[in-house]
Design an enzyme around this catalytic site. Structure first.
Site, short mmCIF file in Angstrom:
data_model
loop_
_atom_site.label_atom_id
_atom_site.label_comp_id
_atom_site.label_asym_id
_atom_site.label_seq_id
_atom_site.Cartn_x
_atom_site.Cartn_y
_atom_site.Cartn_z
N GLN B 255 0.80 -1.18 0.00
CA GLN B 255 0.06 -0.08 0.15
C GLN B 255 0.86 1.33 -0.04
O GLN B 255 0.65 2.19 -0.71
CB GLN B 255 -0.99 -0.07 1.18
CG GLN B 255 -1.90 1.05 1.20
CD GLN B 255 -2.84 0.95 -0.03
OE1 GLN B 255 -3.30 -0.05 -0.36
NE2 GLN B 255 -2.87 2.15 -0.69
N HIS B 258 2.20 3.07 -3.04
CA HIS B 258 1.46 3.92 -4.20
C HIS B 258 1.83 5.26 -4.32
O HIS B 258 1.97 6.09 -5.33
CB HIS B 258 0.08 3.77 -3.67
CG HIS B 258 -0.84 2.70 -4.20
ND1 HIS B 258 -0.91 2.55 -5.71
CD2 HIS B 258 -1.26 1.72 -3.77
CE1 HIS B 258 -1.50 1.48 -5.88
NE2 HIS B 258 -2.05 0.86 -4.52
N GLU B 322 -10.27 2.02 3.14
CA GLU B 322 -10.63 1.80 1.79
C GLU B 322 -10.09 0.21 1.88
O GLU B 322 -11.08 -0.70 1.18
CB GLU B 322 -9.63 2.40 0.94
CG GLU B 322 -9.78 2.04 -0.49
CD GLU B 322 -8.47 2.46 -1.50
OE1 GLU B 322 -7.58 3.00 -0.76
OE2 GLU B 322 -8.56 2.40 -2.59
N HIS B 323 -9.26 -0.31 2.30
CA HIS B 323 -8.86 -1.89 2.18
C HIS B 323 -8.67 -2.12 3.63
O HIS B 323 -8.07 -1.54 4.47
CB HIS B 323 -7.47 -2.23 1.71
CG HIS B 323 -7.50 -1.57 0.02
ND1 HIS B 323 -6.88 -0.42 -0.12
CD2 HIS B 323 -7.83 -2.12 -1.03
CE1 HIS B 323 -6.85 0.00 -1.41
NE2 HIS B 323 -7.47 -1.47 -2.13
N ASP B 356 -6.69 -6.39 -6.00
CA ASP B 356 -6.10 -5.33 -6.59
C ASP B 356 -6.13 -5.75 -8.17
O ASP B 356 -6.31 -5.06 -9.17
CB ASP B 356 -4.75 -4.77 -6.41
CG ASP B 356 -4.84 -3.85 -5.07
OD1 ASP B 356 -5.83 -3.38 -4.78
OD2 ASP B 356 -3.81 -3.59 -4.67
N HIS B 415 -52.46 18.08 -6.56
CA HIS B 415 -52.22 16.55 -6.29
C HIS B 415 -53.34 15.94 -5.77
O HIS B 415 -53.59 14.95 -6.17
CB HIS B 415 -51.08 16.81 -5.11
CG HIS B 415 -49.63 16.78 -5.49
ND1 HIS B 415 -49.16 18.25 -6.09
CD2 HIS B 415 -48.48 16.40 -5.69
CE1 HIS B 415 -48.03 18.24 -6.36
NE2 HIS B 415 -47.55 17.03 -6.25
#
Lengths: 428, 428
Positions: B255, B258, B322-323, B356, B415
């Site tokens: 991770q 990145h 996220e993960h 991934d 209505h």
């Protein structure tokens, strides 16, 4: 209403145009209020309530005693209608529950989705002359079914510091956890950032005026999710020679009365039907209390005569209406061809107001052409689908080499290595 | 990595902090490019391609011949890996197809949802040193399954005006309809507004740098929907004393590589495990080509020692990663307690890189705490759920009176009238 006969396809873009919405001018005011609420919390909210709603509040929270009082103020007849509507909305949205299945994509590689409720949601209900208690049912009922832990509702009080009783009754019926007296930008800020009394939520739902829309848009850039972008309400009616002109006219008017920026579009294959509808619109309009608003909205609205059922459908799909009413002999066939719409009403008895209040479908829908990309509010709106996966040793064998190759080709060696250390371990 | 032992709950907010993202400063540049693309179309896109990507283009569209050439340039081994990954992604997302059921909420009142593909979607794939062809598979495969009529892909060319061949191969495998050489803000503008060659789409998907993010955010305020707000990638690993420190270290590093703003969080109940992971991180780090970036990301990252499995899970839910990788003996029990996460990896063999690339789950996931309110990309992201309803005469009898009462109480008489004209008609 403007009448357009047999337009060429080049003219469709013009027909599908919405009134232009520019809320950037409001942004400065909106940002001031938001940042003040963020910094000073409850105190700021109370000050803005005094300034904008002319209500002097000692506490923002609505008490149980106030809800009990509201129960006494709402007629038994209206309460029964609210309960009936709630039951139908509950039944339709409960049927949307997602059941995930475990998928084995390769031997030893198991993947699944699980739907998990958003923990805290905020619902905004506008005040003003018409108390939108039906929107309380539409927004809180699916939140409760989803299992949201905290369902917060903000709505502006009147000058006496009271919330409309029908709103409180609907909130109790639908299972709202906390109700606060706060309106406008200050309410959106309170739910987005949290204050001493209003909990911070993760997603905000609900309609509002241009300031509320601008505030929702602003906080959605950073703090919270929102249900969808908003714009003026609209309906498109497709009517052939078999439609009932009285019904069609009533449906057009029911949309037009929302506000002067509402839009109404009638597409028909029958000139005779169009003329009958026009006469009926004139007749019914004179009987309406909101005649002036309705008339203004009709001035921006259009009746379009086209050559075939296919063309009716194609123009409707290009327009992407929030509400689509299909009153034709073959409405089932046409329903199958709907590509862009929020909610579709089929046949002569399914008027928009059925879905606005009590049939069970949601009435919070994408306007302004957003139906091309957004759904209306539904059970999914209150959940996230979280993915899960499990790999066995065999799973690593099955996909490990492909992962190494792809990660290597993307020049992400640590990604590759995370798989390599596992491949090495099981090969030992 | 910073080590925090037995933090009090008051300290959690600090631990869950993300690097601050301020893209407002980019907004002026972004708006200039967007409005230029809106006005001048292809010509503007080409000029910006020359300025920013140093590519002189006569045409934006990638030709079939160029894709054929790419097929020859990509190794058979990598192609096979792409095909394997595509099959798994296809299988997992195809299983997400929605089947609606007709619900009769009252006698004669029938409501249902239908899932309809968004007609035109745009996928953005960044260029740069690492060609993210895996993201092509992740974004285009579900679009194809959903049945999107037009799947447009924009990606920046290199200085020779060529697109990375693996991206083209993946695009063909996944069923992209049109590929254009355009990157950055100009690509987002082209898909949002449409140009002479690039079709206007209704929703834009895909990652990108801060300029791309700012452009997506900007166009999402008016023109198109976007997949989700973006932020730097992140992982949270929960590891007890049974975890494999080599695997955990590799996952943290995968991770961290990145980018320098990536975030990595290890939460453990075992101090011994934490120390072993730390030693392994040091060892493996030295073997990585992207060591410098990785090291910088680790400096912002944290290892947190807590007292119990429940506390691991609670802190992870507060972080909303996220993960989320759960390497504990009772990972199944813990999986049931996940409330906030994008994608969850269970047990020692489910590394993040499995998901991934090739297990079948999607890797486009909510970062920056957005997992509290957003799902990762899935089949739903490419569809809208349109509601339909039909009422019979009996349906009008069942709910008509409730609709009249509620509309009346909301002071929406048109209505009410739309239902009254129907009630009157059937009572005749």
């Amino acid at each position: 209403m403007n009448i357009i006969k047999y337009p060429k396809q080049e003219e469709w873009a013009e027909i599908c145009q919405r009134p232009h919405l520019d809320i950037t001018q409001l942004q400065a005011t909106v940002n001031t209020v938001l940042s003040d609420v963020r910094t000073r919390g409850d105190e700021a909210v109370k000050e803005y309530e005094e300034r904008f709603d002319h209500a002097v509040l000692t506490s923002l929270a609505v008490t149980e005693a106030e809800i009990d009082e509201a129960e006494r103020l709402v007629s038994e007849e209206l309460k029964a209608a609210i309960v009936l509507a709630h039951e139908n909305i509950h039944q339709f949205h409960a049927a949307q529950k997602f059941e995930g299945h475990k998928i084995q994509t390769r031997e030893g590689v198991t993947c699944w989705q699980k739907s998990v409720a958003i923990e805290k949601v905020g619902l905004y209900i506008p005040g003003g002359t018409a108390p939108l208690f039906s929107t309380v049912l539409m927004l809180a009922t699916p939140a409760k079914i989803a299992g949201c832990r905290e369902i917060v509702l903000c709505t502006p009080p009147n000058r006496e510091g009271k919330v409309n009783p029908a709103i409180l009754v609907a909130a109790r019926v639908a299972g709202v956890s906390k109700i606060f007296k706060a309106g406008g930008v200050q309410a959106i800020g309170a739910m987005a950032y949290g204050t001493q009394s209003v909990p911070k939520v993760f997603k905000i739902f609900g309609p509002g005026n241009q300031y509320v829309m601008a505030a929702k848009q602003q906080v959605s850039l950073g703090e919270v999710a929102i249900d969808m972008p908003a714009g003026p309400s609209e309906v498109c009616v497709l009517a052939d020679e078999t439609a009932n002109p009285t019904f069609v006219a009533a449906d057009l008017l029911s949309q037009a009365e929302h506000g002067i920026d509402s839009q109404v579009l009638l597409i028909s294959t029958s000139e005779d039907m169009m003329q009958q509808v026009q006469a009926e619109v004139e007749r019914q309009l004179n009987l309406l209390p909101r005649k002036e608003i309705t008339q203004k909205a009709l001035e921006n609205s259009r009746m379009v005569l086209v050559a075939s059922a296919d063309e009716m459908m194609a123009l409707s799909n290009a327009y992407a209406p929030e509400h689509l009413i299909i009153q034709t002999k073959n409405y089932d066939e046409m329903a199958a061809q709907v590509v862009n719409a929020g909610s579709v009403f089929l046949g002569q008895y399914a008027c928009e107001s059925a879905g606005d209040y009590a049939s069970g479908t949601n009435h919070t829908l994408p306007t302004h052409g957003y139906a091309t990309a957004y759904s209306g509010v539904n059970l999914d709106s209150y959940c996230r689908k979280i993915t899960f996966q499990h790999l066995s040793e065999e799973g690593v064998r099955q996909i490990g080499h492909a992962v190494e190759l792809m990660a290597g080709a993307e020049q992400l060696d640590a990604h590759k290595n995370a798989m390599s250390v596992r491949l090495n371990a099981i090969e030992k």
